[in-house]
Structures are given as C-alpha cells and as structure tokens.
Design an enzyme around this catalytic site. Structure first.
Site, mmCIF file in Angstrom:
data_model
loop_
_atom_site.group_PDB
_atom_site.id
_atom_site.type_symbol
_atom_site.label_atom_id
_atom_site.label_comp_id
_atom_site.label_asym_id
_atom_site.label_seq_id
_atom_site.Cartn_x
_atom_site.Cartn_y
_atom_site.Cartn_z
ATOM 1 N N LEU A 6 0.793 -1.172 0.032
ATOM 2 C CA LEU A 6 -0.128 0.001 -0.122
ATOM 3 C C LEU A 6 0.875 1.227 0.221
ATOM 4 O O LEU A 6 1.845 1.423 0.831
ATOM 5 C CB LEU A 6 -1.037 -0.003 1.238
ATOM 6 C CG LEU A 6 -1.723 -1.299 1.615
ATOM 7 C CD1 LEU A 6 -2.839 -1.032 2.657
ATOM 8 C CD2 LEU A 6 -2.803 -1.419 0.185
ATOM 9 N N ALA A 8 -0.552 4.574 -1.342
ATOM 10 C CA ALA A 8 -1.452 5.377 -1.968
ATOM 11 C C ALA A 8 -1.474 6.755 -1.278
ATOM 12 O O ALA A 8 -2.115 7.670 -1.532
ATOM 13 C CB ALA A 8 -2.522 4.899 -2.459
ATOM 14 N N GLY A 9 -0.902 6.663 0.332
ATOM 15 C CA GLY A 9 -1.047 7.705 1.150
ATOM 16 C C GLY A 9 -0.570 8.955 0.723
ATOM 17 O O GLY A 9 0.318 9.152 0.185
ATOM 18 N N GLN A 78 -5.470 4.033 -6.862
ATOM 19 C CA GLN A 78 -6.538 4.157 -5.820
ATOM 20 C C GLN A 78 -6.798 5.723 -5.823
ATOM 21 O O GLN A 78 -5.986 6.618 -5.528
ATOM 22 C CB GLN A 78 -5.826 3.801 -4.249
ATOM 23 C CG GLN A 78 -7.307 3.970 -3.382
ATOM 24 C CD GLN A 78 -6.877 3.981 -1.900
ATOM 25 O OE1 GLN A 78 -5.684 4.204 -1.488
ATOM 26 N NE2 GLN A 78 -7.628 3.700 -1.099
ATOM 27 N N GLY A 83 -9.096 4.368 2.471
ATOM 28 C CA GLY A 83 -9.055 3.393 3.472
ATOM 29 C C GLY A 83 -8.327 2.329 3.010
ATOM 30 O O GLY A 83 -8.235 1.925 1.723
ATOM 31 N N THR A 84 -7.585 1.327 3.925
ATOM 32 C CA THR A 84 -6.658 0.410 3.474
ATOM 33 C C THR A 84 -7.492 -0.775 2.831
ATOM 34 O O THR A 84 -7.199 -1.407 1.945
ATOM 35 C CB THR A 84 -6.078 -0.254 4.592
ATOM 36 O OG1 THR A 84 -6.907 -0.343 5.875
ATOM 37 C CG2 THR A 84 -4.947 0.931 5.150
ATOM 38 N N GLY A 137 -3.497 0.035 17.417
ATOM 39 C CA GLY A 137 -4.481 -1.042 17.047
ATOM 40 C C GLY A 137 -3.620 -2.191 17.865
ATOM 41 O O GLY A 137 -2.594 -2.621 17.652
ATOM 42 N N ASN A 163 -0.685 -4.021 15.815
ATOM 43 C CA ASN A 163 -0.967 -4.338 14.689
ATOM 44 C C ASN A 163 0.267 -3.707 13.648
ATOM 45 O O ASN A 163 0.280 -2.567 13.643
ATOM 46 C CB ASN A 163 -2.292 -3.929 14.031
ATOM 47 C CG ASN A 163 -2.535 -4.218 12.697
ATOM 48 O OD1 ASN A 163 -1.714 -5.060 12.037
ATOM 49 N ND2 ASN A 163 -3.489 -3.677 12.230
ATOM 50 N N HIS A 311 28.625 27.110 4.648
ATOM 51 C CA HIS A 311 29.652 27.292 5.713
ATOM 52 C C HIS A 311 29.299 27.742 7.320
ATOM 53 O O HIS A 311 28.129 28.331 7.207
ATOM 54 C CB HIS A 311 30.207 28.738 5.277
ATOM 55 C CG HIS A 311 29.834 29.354 3.689
ATOM 56 N ND1 HIS A 311 30.670 29.246 2.822
ATOM 57 C CD2 HIS A 311 28.670 29.774 3.129
ATOM 58 C CE1 HIS A 311 30.277 29.752 1.594
ATOM 59 N NE2 HIS A 311 28.909 29.989 1.847
HETATM 60 P P1 TTP Z 1 -1.628 6.010 7.038
HETATM 61 O O1 TTP Z 1 -0.184 6.316 7.551
HETATM 62 O O2 TTP Z 1 -2.788 5.796 7.880
HETATM 63 O O3 TTP Z 1 -1.863 7.511 6.148
HETATM 64 P P2 TTP Z 1 -0.931 8.162 5.238
HETATM 65 O O4 TTP Z 1 0.271 7.403 4.462
HETATM 66 O O5 TTP Z 1 -1.689 8.926 4.250
HETATM 67 O O6 TTP Z 1 -0.323 9.058 6.219
HETATM 68 P P3 TTP Z 1 -1.185 10.289 7.038
HETATM 69 O O7 TTP Z 1 -1.755 9.808 7.893
HETATM 70 O O8 TTP Z 1 0.108 11.354 7.655
HETATM 71 O O9 TTP Z 1 -1.853 11.381 6.014
HETATM 72 O O10 TTP Z 1 -1.681 4.884 5.710
HETATM 73 C C1 TTP Z 1 -1.104 3.684 6.410
HETATM 74 C C2 TTP Z 1 -0.694 2.801 5.042
HETATM 75 O O11 TTP Z 1 -1.657 2.607 4.173
HETATM 76 C C3 TTP Z 1 0.208 3.576 4.418
HETATM 77 O O12 TTP Z 1 1.087 2.850 3.587
HETATM 78 C C4 TTP Z 1 -0.762 4.439 3.118
HETATM 79 C C5 TTP Z 1 -1.698 3.086 3.017
HETATM 80 N N1 TTP Z 1 -3.030 3.792 2.589
HETATM 81 C C6 TTP Z 1 -3.477 3.587 1.252
HETATM 82 O O13 TTP Z 1 -2.569 2.987 0.410
HETATM 83 N N2 TTP Z 1 -4.624 4.076 0.871
HETATM 84 C C7 TTP Z 1 -5.555 4.397 1.675
HETATM 85 O O14 TTP Z 1 -6.631 4.921 1.735
HETATM 86 C C8 TTP Z 1 -5.034 4.678 3.210
HETATM 87 C C9 TTP Z 1 -6.038 5.284 4.401
HETATM 88 C C10 TTP Z 1 -3.736 4.166 3.273
#
Ligand code: TTP
Length: 404
Positions: A6, A8-9, A78, A83-84, A137, A163, A311
């Site tokens: 993942l 995409a964050g 995405q 969300g994940t 979590g 987690n 410097h």
């Molecule tokens: P987070 O660390 O919760 O989200 P983020 O990476 O956008 O950071 P911030 O909260 O600072 O904005 O995400 C956990 C992991 O999941 C990370 O690897 C990004 C990924 N993720 C996605 O790919 N898509 C999503 O919709 C979400 C929420 C997270």
C-alpha cells in the site's frame, strides 16, 4: 506469495516533506522507503508485487518500472484515499482470486527474518511488541494464542502486541473486501482481518524489528536503522587528508575534500561534496548533489538531493528537503533547556517526538539568510525563507501552535 504493497497515502503528517513527493518515496539510506518494503517482501518470498499508488503516483511508477529483484511489479491506482481495504480492492484485478495474498504497508520497515516467518503460512498477521500499546491497534488473542481481532486504541489493552500492518489473507478474503465504513469513515483492512479471524485460526507473528514511518522523526529513525546496515565502500574521490571512521559509504561521483572528518554510519551519495574542513557525524545521509562546506557540523540528519549547507553551520537531528540552502552561520537547535523531549506540531496538535535530540524539518527549497537560528521542532514550509539574523522559534506551517 502474491503481495500487495500500500503506497497511495498522502502522508499529511510528514508535511512539508510530502508536499511534492509521496511518503513512500522519502529517502531512507540508499533508496526510497517503499523500496525497502519491496526488497524485504522479495527476500521473504513475494512472487509478484502490486503497488497501490495514488498521491504523486508517477514518482513510484518511475522508480520501480516493471520488476524488482527479479519479481514482476504492477501498479493499481487508488484515486481517493478511502482506506486500506479500499486500497486492496483497487489491487484486486491484478491478483489471482484463487490464491492467498500478502498485504504490507509501504511506509514501514520490516526485518527480513520476521517477514519470512509471516510468509510461511496462511492466514497470519504481523505484530510488534511495545511498552504502551494504548494509542495503537492492539491484537487480541484467544486461549490458544490465535488472533481474534484488533482493538483500536484500547484504554485497557488486551496485549502488548500492536498491529504491524502486515497480513497474509486466505483466498476467500478476496470476497470479503467490501467492508462497511468504520466510525472514522474509512474502509479498513482490520475488518477484513476480523472476517478472517471468524473463519480461520489466524497466526500472530511477532516481529523482532519493525518501524512505522508516519511522523517526521520516524524518518530519522528509519535512516538510523538502514544507514546502520551499510557495508563501508569508497567509490568516490576522497582526499588523503580526510579522516573516515566507522561505516562510511562514498558513492561514485561524490567528493570528500581535505580536513573532513566523517564518523559513520554515513552515506555520501553520488554528486555530493563534503568539505573542506567539515565534520559529519553518525547516521547522516548526504543526498545526491548535496553540499556540506567549510566549518559545518552535521549529525544524525538527512540532507535531501541538492541541499546546501555551505559555511559555518550546525545541523543536528534534522530533515532538510531538496535544494534547501543555508546562509553562512545558520544554526539548528536540537535540545531543549529542560531536557524534555522535543515537541512538534502535527495536524494541529503539539506532539512529543519522544526524542531528547530533535532539530528541524525544512521543506524543499527553504532558504535561510546568514546567522539564522532555527529552534528545535520547527517546520518551515516548502519554498519558505528566513531572514538574515532571524530566530525562528515557532512552527511556520501551523501557526496555531508553538514548538518551543
Ligand atoms: P496512513 O499512515 O494511515 O496514512 P498516510 O500514509 O496517508 O499518512 P497520514 O496519516 O500522515 O496522512 O496509511 C497507512 C498505509 O496505508 C500507508 O502505507 C498508506 C496506505 N494507505 C493507502 O494506500 N490508501 C488509503 O486509502 C489509506 C488510508 C492508506
């Protein structure tokens, strides 16, 4: 095993470093953060990798191309960060629906032996032991030690295992990805885990080492980890009158001039120059084409590509974005007078970094005038400027708070 990473964050907590690049592409020693995730996955047994990308997706695609360590790499987009579970759903067309699959967060560092244990059987979830799990979590287990689910931020944690965002799901879980929105309005992979726990005995695999890289100081910690694993190597041009101690890597095309002292672990990347007469201390990454000049001391810091500290400056425990430029005599504070952990503004709140020594976070192209001083915990936005002689005491991204 087929593996989804993942990435995409948006990485809002990493601002301003993520203004122009996705968090998974932030530099950790000699490669981007998500490349460490992918390499650990390949070493642990990934047979193919699907990277879920979104924010600044082109950076990730361009870096990886179509394979990594002999393993094919594909991309799923995405478009909205919902969300994940939604992210894994985006990857579904790339996956074999009759096979189990691994999901890893692309913004975490994993140790290979632990990750290999995760890959050994289906289903499983990775965890990490912490002293105070109440803000994470937390894994709940039954009498036989199998995982029964994840409890978010419990007042009374059922275990000390948090987690780690690393899962092996059975093939049936392809059909369980359509979860309901959670209380915080996201489609969560922990709900897919909950469905898996109802149908299966889920193994918990406690990782020996693991680091979630969500907040700026965790990027320093990630570099501390990975710079510490470098094999010393001098391929660049190092003056006979420079002194290199401990694990130091000077890449081809980098220059270390006379009178420089480097105490590893330090990585000087291609095109960078150090010195003359500079002191570079442990756990420092000097990025491609960065410059550390005369009478400059740098310790435990990341200087991204093209950053210049020319410097008479001190940089400690800090993150300097691409093409940052320090006027002569700019100094960074990295310690509070009361010795308490340095705090930083994050999403409107002043948060403890947990670090006694922590400096500043500067966006790309920040420029400071001569004799500027930057207080511990301060962030300066991309392209920001600091006047000659100015003392920056408070965060410049979120002015509601202070970082004193
Ligand atoms: P987070 O660390 O919760 O989200 P983020 O990476 O956008 O950071 P911030 O909260 O600072 O904005 O995400 C956990 C992991 O999941 C990370 O690897 C990004 C990924 N993720 C996605 O790919 N898509 C999503 O919709 C979400 C929420 C997270």
């Amino acid at each position: 095993m087929q593996t989804v990473i993942l990435a995409a964050g948006r990485g809002t907590r990493m601002r301003p470093l993520t203004d122009r690049r996705p968090k998974p592409m932030l530099p950790v020693a000699d490669r981007p953060l998500v490349a460490h995730t992918a390499d650990a996955a390949v070493a642990a047994g990934a047979t193919d990798i699907t990277l879920v990308v979104g924010y600044e997706a082109a950076d990730v695609r361009d870096y990886f191309g179509d394979e990594r360590g002999g393993v094919p790499v594909g991309f799923a987009v995405q478009s909205e960060q919902r969300g994940t579970a939604d992210a894994v759903r985006a990857a579904a067309p790339h996956l074999d629906p009759d096979e189990p699959f691994v999901v890893l967060n692309g913004d975490a560092l994993y140790d290979v032996p632990s990750l290999s244990t995760l890959y050994e059987g289906t289903p499983a979830v990775g965890s990490f032991r912490v002293a105070d799990p109440s803000s994470y979590g937390v894994l709940d287990t039954d009498d036989e030690g199998f995982v029964t689910g994840v409890v978010e931020k419990p007042a009374d944690p059922p275990s000390d295992l948090i987690n780690a965002g690393a899962y092996v799901f059975p093939a049936e879980a392809h059909g369980w990805l359509d979860v309901d929105e959670s209380d915080r309005g996201e489609l969560e992979l922990t709900d897919v885990l909950a469905a898996t726990c109802e149908a299966y005995d889920v193994r918990g695999v406690a990782f020996d080492r693991w680091l979630d890289v969500g907040r700026p100081w965790e990027l320093l910690e990630a570099n501390e980890w990975k710079l510490g694993e470098l094999e010393p190597r001098i391929d660049g041009d190092v003056s006979e009158r420079a002194e290199l101690d401990g694990p130091v890597v000077v890449e081809e095309g980098a220059t270390v001039r006379s009178g420089v002292v480097i105490e590893g672990p330090v990585l000087v990347r291609s095109g960078a120059t150090v010195g003359p007469n500079a002191y570079v201390r442990g756990h420092t990454l000097i990025g491609e084409h960065a410059k550390v000049g005369h009478a400059v001391e740098v310790k435990n810091s990341v200087l991204m590509e093209g950053a210049t500290v020319g410097h008479l400056s001190y940089v400690g425990d800090s993150l300097l974005g691409r093409d940052v430029n320090f006027g002569a005599g700019t100094k960074v504070a990295n310690l509070r007078h009361d010795g308490e952990p340095v705090r930083q503004m994050l999403k409107g709140e002043l948060v403890s970094s947990g670090r006694r020594k922590y400096g500043v976070v500067l966006g790309d192209e920040v420029k400071t005038g001569i004799n500027a001083s930057l207080n511990a915990g301060v962030r300066i936005p991309t392209g920001g400027t600091v006047k000659p002689g100015e003392s920056v005491l408070y965060d410049r991204i979120d002015e509601r708070g202070t970082a004193d």
